[in-house]
Design a protein around this motif. Sequence first.
Motif, PDB file in Angstrom:
ATOM      1  N   LYS A   1     -56.239  -1.103 -13.553  1.00  0.00           N
ATOM      2  CA  LYS A   1     -55.666  -1.051 -14.899  1.00  0.00           C
ATOM      3  C   LYS A   1     -56.217  -2.206 -15.722  1.00  0.00           C
ATOM      4  O   LYS A   1     -56.594  -3.257 -15.180  1.00  0.00           O
ATOM      5  N   LEU A   2     -56.229  -2.016 -17.027  1.00  0.00           N
ATOM      6  CA  LEU A   2     -56.607  -3.120 -17.899  1.00  0.00           C
ATOM      7  C   LEU A   2     -55.580  -4.237 -17.753  1.00  0.00           C
ATOM      8  O   LEU A   2     -54.374  -3.978 -17.749  1.00  0.00           O
ATOM      9  N   PRO A   3     -56.018  -5.487 -17.583  1.00  0.00           N
ATOM     10  CA  PRO A   3     -55.044  -6.575 -17.411  1.00  0.00           C
ATOM     11  C   PRO A   3     -54.178  -6.755 -18.653  1.00  0.00           C
ATOM     12  O   PRO A   3     -54.643  -6.615 -19.782  1.00  0.00           O
ATOM     13  N   VAL A   4     -52.910  -7.031 -18.407  1.00  0.00           N
ATOM     14  CA  VAL A   4     -51.986  -7.249 -19.513  1.00  0.00           C
ATOM     15  C   VAL A   4     -52.321  -8.577 -20.183  1.00  0.00           C
ATOM     16  O   VAL A   4     -52.798  -9.514 -19.536  1.00  0.00           O
ATOM     17  N   ASP A   5     -52.119  -8.661 -21.493  1.00  0.00           N
ATOM     18  CA  ASP A   5     -52.383  -9.933 -22.175  1.00  0.00           C
ATOM     19  C   ASP A   5     -51.103 -10.463 -22.815  1.00  0.00           C
ATOM     20  O   ASP A   5     -50.083  -9.774 -22.913  1.00  0.00           O
ATOM     21  N   LYS A   6     -51.188 -11.699 -23.262  1.00  0.00           N
ATOM     22  CA  LYS A   6     -50.017 -12.404 -23.776  1.00  0.00           C
ATOM     23  C   LYS A   6     -49.426 -11.694 -24.996  1.00  0.00           C
ATOM     24  O   LYS A   6     -48.199 -11.604 -25.139  1.00  0.00           O
ATOM     25  N   ALA A   7     -50.285 -11.177 -25.858  1.00  0.00           N
ATOM     26  CA  ALA A   7     -49.813 -10.514 -27.067  1.00  0.00           C
ATOM     27  C   ALA A   7     -48.977  -9.277 -26.731  1.00  0.00           C
ATOM     28  O   ALA A   7     -47.941  -9.012 -27.367  1.00  0.00           O
ATOM     29  N   GLN A   8     -49.398  -8.513 -25.717  1.00  0.00           N
ATOM     30  CA  GLN A   8     -48.643  -7.333 -25.297  1.00  0.00           C
ATOM     31  C   GLN A   8     -47.250  -7.716 -24.805  1.00  0.00           C
ATOM     32  O   GLN A   8     -46.258  -7.046 -25.102  1.00  0.00           O
TER      33      GLN A   8
ATOM     34  N   ILE B   1     -45.517 -10.488 -25.522  1.00  0.00           N
ATOM     35  CA  ILE B   1     -44.692 -10.983 -26.634  1.00  0.00           C
ATOM     36  C   ILE B   1     -44.112  -9.812 -27.426  1.00  0.00           C
ATOM     37  O   ILE B   1     -42.927  -9.812 -27.806  1.00  0.00           O
ATOM     38  N   LYS B   2     -44.928  -8.787 -27.656  1.00  0.00           N
ATOM     39  CA  LYS B   2     -44.448  -7.593 -28.358  1.00  0.00           C
ATOM     40  C   LYS B   2     -43.317  -6.922 -27.572  1.00  0.00           C
ATOM     41  O   LYS B   2     -42.299  -6.521 -28.136  1.00  0.00           O
ATOM     42  N   LEU B   3     -43.510  -6.844 -26.250  1.00  0.00           N
ATOM     43  CA  LEU B   3     -42.498  -6.228 -25.387  1.00  0.00           C
ATOM     44  C   LEU B   3     -41.196  -7.024 -25.420  1.00  0.00           C
ATOM     45  O   LEU B   3     -40.093  -6.451 -25.497  1.00  0.00           O
ATOM     46  N   LEU B   4     -41.304  -8.364 -25.392  1.00  0.00           N
ATOM     47  CA  LEU B   4     -40.113  -9.215 -25.431  1.00  0.00           C
ATOM     48  C   LEU B   4     -39.378  -9.068 -26.761  1.00  0.00           C
ATOM     49  O   LEU B   4     -38.139  -9.060 -26.800  1.00  0.00           O
TER      50      LEU B   4
END
Length: 406
Positions: free
Chosen positions: A91-98, A100-103
């Motif tokens: 899978k594509l690695p998750v990034d910090k921006a994703q 933060i959006k989820l939080l």
Amino acid sequence: MDEVDVPSYFLCPISQEIMRDPVTVSSGITYDRESIERWISSSKNTSTCPVTRQPLSSDTDLIPNHSLRRLIQAWCTLNASKGIERIPTPKLPVDKAQIIKLLNEGNALQHQMRCLQSLRSIANENERNRRCLESAGAVEFLATIVANEDSSSSNDEEALYILYRLQISEAGLKKLIIRRSNGEDFIETLMRVLQHGTYPSRAYAALLLKSMFEVCDPIYLMALRVEHFAQIVNVLRDQISKQASKASLQIMVEICHWTRNRIKAVEAGAVSVLIEILLETTTEKRDSEMVLVVLDQLCGCAEGRAELLGHGAGIAVVSKKILRVSHLATERGVRILSSISRFYPTSFVLQEMLQVGVVSKLCLVLQVDCSLITKEKAKEMLKLHSRVWKNSSCIPVHLLSSYPSS
């Protein structure tokens, strides 16, 4: 699986295993993503590429090597008949921006459980994701949910599991310790969970407390109250889970260094619960060792000695563990009995020690492979009470020869 020659360029230079997610670093060398991320995150390895020794920063770009991954996958397919499993496309690695959006989405109560389930999935995937979650502020978000007394028990369980699963860094744990919400710090929050939470929540709270106490300021640990000890003891009494019990024992070892804490632990009922654990036939070796370590600590105060002596099986079960568990257990068992016999050399106590086999065990300790300190402690006890013990019919004849002369 048949023997298969794996092309050397399929192997990660660090782990020497087939790369599942090959990535290339700035030095031009390709590694498996998980291995190089672990290398980079290690404080002693952050400066260099493992192969070229060229400088690498902790935030270096890891460029996916799609061509090499496809070659590895094709090779796996060709060798499937030989037991080689095809490596799935990562899978594509998750990034910090994703994250933060989820939080931010999780701040809305109606989306909170869905957010928590996504965070669990991300955390369970790999170490990189867990570090990314921590840096994006997931720890603070999860701690807020746990601290909210209006939060549902299912949300609490999920948040506590993720906090435990994150394996929070030392810096993160220290930040969590001083975090305050609704007038209480997070350790107080976890203590409240231990008192009122569901069994799963209490188990994760105990595991988190263990990690936090390991990095906690000793001044804080010495200021713990009797009710804190009571909640930890209750986890042991309720046998919530093996992991939670082990964590609680490790907590007790950690916080009972100080005399004032030993007295609090005794007041919280620790001695009787620890003895009951020793009485169980299924108690594991490491757990028995930790129980005896804590009992030894608690017998360092008068209150602890009185509680152990007051328990009908206290002396007998400690004696039983000597020479049956490990050298550590034997050492601590002898120390406990030494404390009891030294401070309570009454006829009743000395006779009980004879009847439950303590004296025979001490004679045996002198004959077998034990540490010099343990042997000396046993010899000292036997000499000190030889007038009562030496000529007793309770001691087997074959052990009398090892009884030290006065």
